[in-house]
Motif scaffolding. Structure first.
Motif, PDB file in Angstrom:
ATOM      1  N   ASP A  19      58.422  14.272  38.694  1.00  0.00           N
ATOM      2  CA  ASP A  19      57.266  15.056  38.245  1.00  0.00           C
ATOM      3  C   ASP A  19      57.315  16.469  38.830  1.00  0.00           C
ATOM      4  N   THR A 121      48.006  22.624  27.798  1.00  0.00           N
ATOM      5  CA  THR A 121      48.483  21.351  28.347  1.00  0.00           C
ATOM      6  C   THR A 121      49.611  21.642  29.331  1.00  0.00           C
ATOM      7  N   ARG A 124      54.913  19.988  31.583  1.00  0.00           N
ATOM      8  CA  ARG A 124      55.602  18.703  31.734  1.00  0.00           C
ATOM      9  C   ARG A 124      55.196  17.727  30.653  1.00  0.00           C
ATOM     10  N   HIS A 125      53.902  17.687  30.321  1.00  0.00           N
ATOM     11  CA  HIS A 125      53.427  16.749  29.300  1.00  0.00           C
ATOM     12  C   HIS A 125      53.887  17.175  27.904  1.00  0.00           C
ATOM     13  N   GLU A 128      57.507  16.057  27.672  1.00  0.00           N
ATOM     14  CA  GLU A 128      57.601  14.613  27.500  1.00  0.00           C
ATOM     15  C   GLU A 128      57.220  14.192  26.084  1.00  0.00           C
TER      16      GLU A 128
END
Length: 222
Positions: A19, A121, A124-125, A128
Motif C-alpha cells: 500500500d 479518489t 492507489r484505488h 487497482e
C-alpha cells in the motif's frame, strides 16, 4: 508514514508495504531495514524478513548488494519489458476469449467500478480499479496458466504506474476503458486492435512520457 500498530504476519506486513508503494510513500531508491520495520510493525525481524521477501519475489522490492532491500527504480527498459510481456498475455487471452465466445460481463462490471470513482479518489484505488479491468480480460480467456502469469506481474505493473504517475485522471481512464469495452463487444480484429492500442498508447507510451517528464522536473530542480 502513519504508524501501523502491531502487524505480525509476513502477509500483512507485505500488504502494508505494498500500500505504501502504491500510495507513493516509498520512493524509488529508498532503503528498507528490518530494524526500522520491526519497530514500525511491533513484530520480530523474522516476520519482517519474510514479508520483504514476498515483495522481492513480486518485483516490488529489490535486494541490492551492499544496500540490502531497496525500492526499485522505474526505467525505460523496465517499462518496455513489462509492457511487452503484458501485451503477449492479454492479447493472447483476448484471442482465446473471442474464440470461445466468452461472456464479457465481468469486464463490463470492472469498467463500471472504475466509472464510479471520482477524480479525488486516492490514486492507489484508481490504479487497482484499472488493474481489475485488465485482470478480467485475462480471465475471460479461460486459461488458468495465463491468468496466473498475469497475476504474477500485476503488483509490479501497478507500482510502476503509481511511481511514474502517468497523466491520467479516474475520469479519463474510465472514458478510455468504456471505449475499449465497446470495441471488445465488436469482436474480431477490431477488439484485438483496441486492446493493443490501449496497452501501447495508454500503457507503454504514457509511462515513457511521464518518466521523461519526471526526469526533466528533477533536472530543473537541481
Amino acid at each position: 508514514m502513519a504508524s501501523a500498530g502491531r502487524i505480525s504476519t509476513p502477509a500483512s506486513i507485505a500488504q502494508a508495504l505494498r500500500d505504501d508503494l502504491l500510495d507513493g510513500v516509498l520512493a524509488p531508491g529508498a532503503r528498507l531495514t528490518e530494524e526500522a520495520l520491526s519497530a514500525r510493525f511491533d513484530c520480530g525481524r523474522h516476520s519482517v524478513r519474510s514479508g520483504l521477501q514476498i515483495l522481492v519475489a513480486q518485483g516490488l522490492l529489490e535486494h541490492q548488494r551492499n544496500k540490502g532491500i531497496v525500492v526499485p527504480e522505474v526505467t525505460e527498459e523496465r517499462i518496455d519489458d513489462m509492457c511487452s510481456y503484458r501485451s503477449i498475455l492479454e492479447l493472447g487471452a483476448l484471442r482465446l476469449a473471442l474464440s470461445r465466445g466468452a461472456d464479457l460481463t465481468p469486464v463490463a462490471e470492472a469498467v463500471e467500478q472504475l466509472e464510479a470513482l471520482s477524480d479525488d479518489t486516492p490514486w492507489r484505488h484508481v490504479i487497482e480499479a484499472h488493474s481489475a479491468i485488465h485482470k478480467r480480460i485475462a480471465e475471460a480467456g479461460g486459461n488458468a496458466r495465463l491468468v496466473a502469469a498475469h497475476d504474477a506481474c500485476e503488483d509490479e505493473l501497478n507500482y510502476m504506474l503509481a511511481t511514474v504517475q502517468a497523466d491520467f485522471s479516474a475520469r479519463r481512464l474510465a472514458i478510455m476503458h468504456r471505449y475499449l469495452l465497446n470495441q471488445l463487444y465488436l469482436g474480431g480484429d477490431v477488439a484485438l486492435r483496441a486492446l493493443e492500442d490501449d496497452l501501447e498508447l495508454g500503457g507503454r507510451a504514457a509511462m515513457h512520457l511521464a518518466l521523461r517528464r519526471q526526469r526533466g522536473l528533477a533536472v530543473r530542480a537541481r
